[in-house]
Design a protein around this motif. Structure first.
Motif, mmCIF file in Angstrom:
data_model
loop_
_atom_site.group_PDB
_atom_site.id
_atom_site.type_symbol
_atom_site.label_atom_id
_atom_site.label_comp_id
_atom_site.label_asym_id
_atom_site.label_seq_id
_atom_site.Cartn_x
_atom_site.Cartn_y
_atom_site.Cartn_z
ATOM 1 N N PHE A 9 -25.507 -12.027 -32.115
ATOM 2 C CA PHE A 9 -25.898 -12.844 -30.964
ATOM 3 C C PHE A 9 -27.094 -13.706 -31.348
ATOM 4 N N SER A 10 -26.888 -15.006 -31.400
ATOM 5 C CA SER A 10 -27.911 -15.930 -31.872
ATOM 6 C C SER A 10 -28.813 -16.379 -30.736
ATOM 7 N N VAL A 11 -30.096 -16.412 -30.999
ATOM 8 C CA VAL A 11 -31.062 -16.928 -30.030
ATOM 9 C C VAL A 11 -32.062 -17.824 -30.754
ATOM 10 N N SER A 12 -32.616 -18.756 -30.013
ATOM 11 C CA SER A 12 -33.628 -19.654 -30.574
ATOM 12 C C SER A 12 -34.982 -18.956 -30.614
ATOM 13 N N ILE A 13 -35.936 -19.567 -31.292
ATOM 14 C CA ILE A 13 -37.286 -19.015 -31.344
ATOM 15 C C ILE A 13 -37.871 -18.865 -29.949
ATOM 16 N N GLY A 17 -30.228 -18.281 -25.629
ATOM 17 C CA GLY A 17 -28.996 -17.868 -26.290
ATOM 18 C C GLY A 17 -27.875 -18.881 -26.200
ATOM 19 N N ALA A 18 -28.104 -19.980 -25.530
ATOM 20 C CA ALA A 18 -27.165 -21.099 -25.441
ATOM 21 C C ALA A 18 -27.940 -22.315 -24.965
ATOM 22 N N GLY A 19 -27.436 -23.474 -25.306
ATOM 23 C CA GLY A 19 -28.053 -24.700 -24.837
ATOM 24 C C GLY A 19 -27.655 -25.010 -23.403
ATOM 25 N N PRO A 20 -28.297 -25.992 -22.787
ATOM 26 C CA PRO A 20 -27.943 -26.368 -21.413
ATOM 27 C C PRO A 20 -26.658 -27.186 -21.368
ATOM 28 N N LEU A 35 -27.894 -22.950 -33.175
ATOM 29 C CA LEU A 35 -28.217 -21.525 -33.221
ATOM 30 C C LEU A 35 -27.372 -20.771 -34.243
ATOM 31 N N PHE A 36 -26.256 -21.368 -34.654
ATOM 32 C CA PHE A 36 -25.295 -20.653 -35.485
ATOM 33 C C PHE A 36 -25.209 -21.206 -36.906
ATOM 34 N N SER A 174 -32.673 -17.745 -34.769
ATOM 35 C CA SER A 174 -32.532 -18.976 -35.547
ATOM 36 C C SER A 174 -33.809 -19.811 -35.464
ATOM 37 N N PRO A 175 -34.189 -20.483 -36.550
ATOM 38 C CA PRO A 175 -35.425 -21.281 -36.559
ATOM 39 C C PRO A 175 -35.250 -22.609 -35.830
ATOM 40 N N VAL A 176 -34.953 -22.509 -34.544
ATOM 41 C CA VAL A 176 -34.672 -23.661 -33.692
ATOM 42 C C VAL A 176 -35.437 -23.491 -32.390
ATOM 43 N N VAL A 177 -36.022 -24.564 -31.882
ATOM 44 C CA VAL A 177 -36.650 -24.557 -30.568
ATOM 45 C C VAL A 177 -35.809 -25.448 -29.651
ATOM 46 N N LEU A 178 -35.185 -24.844 -28.647
ATOM 47 C CA LEU A 178 -34.301 -25.606 -27.759
ATOM 48 C C LEU A 178 -35.021 -26.175 -26.543
ATOM 49 N N GLY A 179 -36.021 -25.465 -26.041
ATOM 50 C CA GLY A 179 -36.740 -25.954 -24.870
ATOM 51 C C GLY A 179 -36.060 -25.670 -23.554
ATOM 52 N N ARG A 180 -34.736 -25.748 -23.522
ATOM 53 C CA ARG A 180 -33.950 -25.481 -22.324
ATOM 54 C C ARG A 180 -32.700 -24.718 -22.720
#
Length: 213
Positions: A9-13, A17-20, A35-36, A174-180
């Protein structure tokens, strides 16, 4: 003894766990595929399309364990497709085409009844309207002593974890910042629910965290 597991189960920093704005064109939400990036190059993923992928390293190891050894799967309706409300017809059969990657009985949480769908490769989708505990009871009965995977999405995982029904969780940070997006951890007290860190592996594309009771 079989376990109920969340795996791969992938999540951002920042904990999403999913984008908007999930849609037919963006099944993982806006920027969700980021994330993947750890998962896409692996043999587990590439093999779904008849291609060769990576078999060595922590990403490949966790990808393989996230899809193997399960006798049944449980998915939220959002994981099955973008349709909301009553089923307009029987045409939608999931994101994956005629041969989904599960190859075992797969139980879909929904408020709207629908007949089961037998797919190629051993996957049968069963639609459960009685809630998470009914779905888990049916999954355990179908799993033949193997583990059951809570496959997502975020809301489904949170419900099972909060209800104390999950034995093991593997998050790929995952080394990602989604913000939302869909927040995984808000209001979720994992230590209070009995989880402790049992494994950690970092790669260039993810930090893999395993939590067990």
């Amino acid at each position: 003894m079989s376990k109920v597991r969340v795996a791969g189960f992938s999540v951002s920093i920042d904990g999403f766990g999913a984008g908007p704005e999930q849609s037919l064109n963006d099944p993982l939400g806006k920027r969700g595929p980021e994330l993947f990036e750890w998962f896409f190059p692996t043999q587990t993923f590439q093999g779904m399309f008849g291609k060769e992928g990576e078999t060595e390293g922590a990403d490949a190891k966790y990808a393989s364990s996230a899809m193997s050894g399960f006798g049944a799967f449980i998915l939220g309706r959002n994981m099955f497709g973008p349709i909301r409300g009553e089923w307009p017809d029987e045409n939608w059969k999931g994101w994956w085409g005629d041969n989904p990657p599960y190859h075992e009985p797969t139980f879909i949480l929904t408020h709207h009844a629908r007949e089961s769908i037998v797919m190629e490769g051993g996957t049968t989708f069963h639609f459960v309207t009685g809630g998470i505990e009914e779905a888990l009871a049916r999954a355990k009965a179908a799993a033949g002593g193997k583990d059951i995977k809570i496959g997502g999405g975020v809301s489904t995982v949170r419900q099972y974890v909060q209800a104390g029904l999950v034995d093991e969780i593997h998050f790929a940070i995952s080394p990602v910042v989604l913000g939302r997006g869909e927040a995984m951890f808000a209001g979720l007290d994992l230590p209070a629910l009995g989880f402790r860190l049992t494994a950690r592996d970092a790669t260039g594309k993810a930090t893999h965290i395993v939590l067990q009771k």
